[in-house]
Design a protein around this motif. Structure first.
Motif, PDB file in Angstrom:
ATOM      1  N   HIS A  21       0.823  -1.219   0.000  1.00 25.20           N
ATOM      2  CA  HIS A  21       0.000   0.000   0.000  1.00 25.20           C
ATOM      3  C   HIS A  21       0.855   1.266   0.000  1.00 25.20           C
ATOM      4  O   HIS A  21       0.472   2.275  -0.588  1.00 25.20           O
ATOM      5  CB  HIS A  21      -0.971   0.006   1.177  1.00 25.20           C
ATOM      6  CG  HIS A  21      -0.330   0.150   2.514  1.00 25.20           C
ATOM      7  ND1 HIS A  21       0.275  -0.904   3.157  1.00 25.20           N
ATOM      8  CD2 HIS A  21      -0.187   1.228   3.315  1.00 25.20           C
ATOM      9  CE1 HIS A  21       0.769  -0.476   4.306  1.00 25.20           C
ATOM     10  NE2 HIS A  21       0.505   0.811   4.429  1.00 25.20           N
ATOM     11  N   LEU A  22       2.030   1.227   0.597  1.00 28.55           N
ATOM     12  CA  LEU A  22       2.915   2.393   0.572  1.00 28.55           C
ATOM     13  C   LEU A  22       3.479   2.630  -0.825  1.00 28.55           C
ATOM     14  O   LEU A  22       3.795   3.767  -1.197  1.00 28.55           O
ATOM     15  CB  LEU A  22       4.065   2.220   1.562  1.00 28.55           C
ATOM     16  CG  LEU A  22       3.706   2.226   3.047  1.00 28.55           C
ATOM     17  CD1 LEU A  22       4.947   1.942   3.889  1.00 28.55           C
ATOM     18  CD2 LEU A  22       3.063   3.536   3.451  1.00 28.55           C
ATOM     19  N   ASP A  25       1.294   4.994  -2.950  1.00 26.62           N
ATOM     20  CA  ASP A  25       1.526   6.397  -2.588  1.00 26.62           C
ATOM     21  C   ASP A  25       2.855   6.882  -3.158  1.00 26.62           C
ATOM     22  O   ASP A  25       2.954   7.989  -3.702  1.00 26.62           O
ATOM     23  CB  ASP A  25       1.542   6.575  -1.071  1.00 26.62           C
ATOM     24  CG  ASP A  25       0.202   6.284  -0.422  1.00 26.62           C
ATOM     25  OD1 ASP A  25      -0.833   6.302  -1.127  1.00 26.62           O
ATOM     26  OD2 ASP A  25       0.184   6.035   0.798  1.00 26.62           O
ATOM     27  N   VAL A  29       3.794  10.012  -5.880  1.00 22.21           N
ATOM     28  CA  VAL A  29       4.713  11.114  -5.553  1.00 22.21           C
ATOM     29  C   VAL A  29       5.827  11.204  -6.594  1.00 22.21           C
ATOM     30  O   VAL A  29       6.111  12.280  -7.131  1.00 22.21           O
ATOM     31  CB  VAL A  29       5.317  10.939  -4.142  1.00 22.21           C
ATOM     32  CG1 VAL A  29       6.480  11.903  -3.910  1.00 22.21           C
ATOM     33  CG2 VAL A  29       4.249  11.130  -3.078  1.00 22.21           C
ATOM     34  N   ARG A  74       7.912   6.139   3.009  1.00 22.65           N
ATOM     35  CA  ARG A  74       7.159   7.298   2.510  1.00 22.65           C
ATOM     36  C   ARG A  74       8.134   8.223   1.790  1.00 22.65           C
ATOM     37  O   ARG A  74       9.091   8.700   2.392  1.00 22.65           O
ATOM     38  CB  ARG A  74       6.473   8.029   3.655  1.00 22.65           C
ATOM     39  CG  ARG A  74       5.485   7.135   4.368  1.00 22.65           C
ATOM     40  CD  ARG A  74       4.340   7.919   4.944  1.00 22.65           C
ATOM     41  NE  ARG A  74       3.450   7.043   5.670  1.00 22.65           N
ATOM     42  CZ  ARG A  74       2.385   6.455   5.141  1.00 22.65           C
ATOM     43  NH1 ARG A  74       2.088   6.649   3.880  1.00 22.65           N
ATOM     44  NH2 ARG A  74       1.612   5.672   5.870  1.00 22.65           N
TER      45      ARG A  74
END
Length: 89
Positions: A21-22, A25, A29, A74
């Motif tokens: 799931h990261l 993201d 980005v 992240r």
């Protein structure tokens, strides 16, 4: 007198894996920042590279710029932007 040194384009890779799931993201980005700066990049699925999967098992996604690990889990868009523009001025 002007500096005529050509700017080198950074090589950007994002190490990802299925079901992460990261990674979704991080992909968004990297896509947004690199597109804005006209920098080509690619995602590397560690599922196809066992040596990368073993080395970065607990850190995926991993941002690599010019072969150096710069971020993981992240991806910080501000840091990536700085990395992409460090050679320009």
């Amino acid at each position: 007198m002007t500096d005529s040194q050509p700017r080198t384009v950074p090589r950007v890779e994002l190490l990802v894996k299925d079901g992460c799931h990261l990674c979704a993201d991080a992909l968004a980005v990297v896509e947004e920042v690199c597109t804005r700066h006209g920098v080509r990049w690619h995602a590397v699925d560690v599922g196809h590279h066992p040596e990368l999967a073993e080395r970065h098992a607990e850190e995926i996604p991993v941002l690599m710029v010019d072969g150096v690990q710069r971020d993981f889990w992240r991806i910080d868009p501000v840091r990536l932007e700085r990395l992409l523009t460090a050679g320009s001025a």
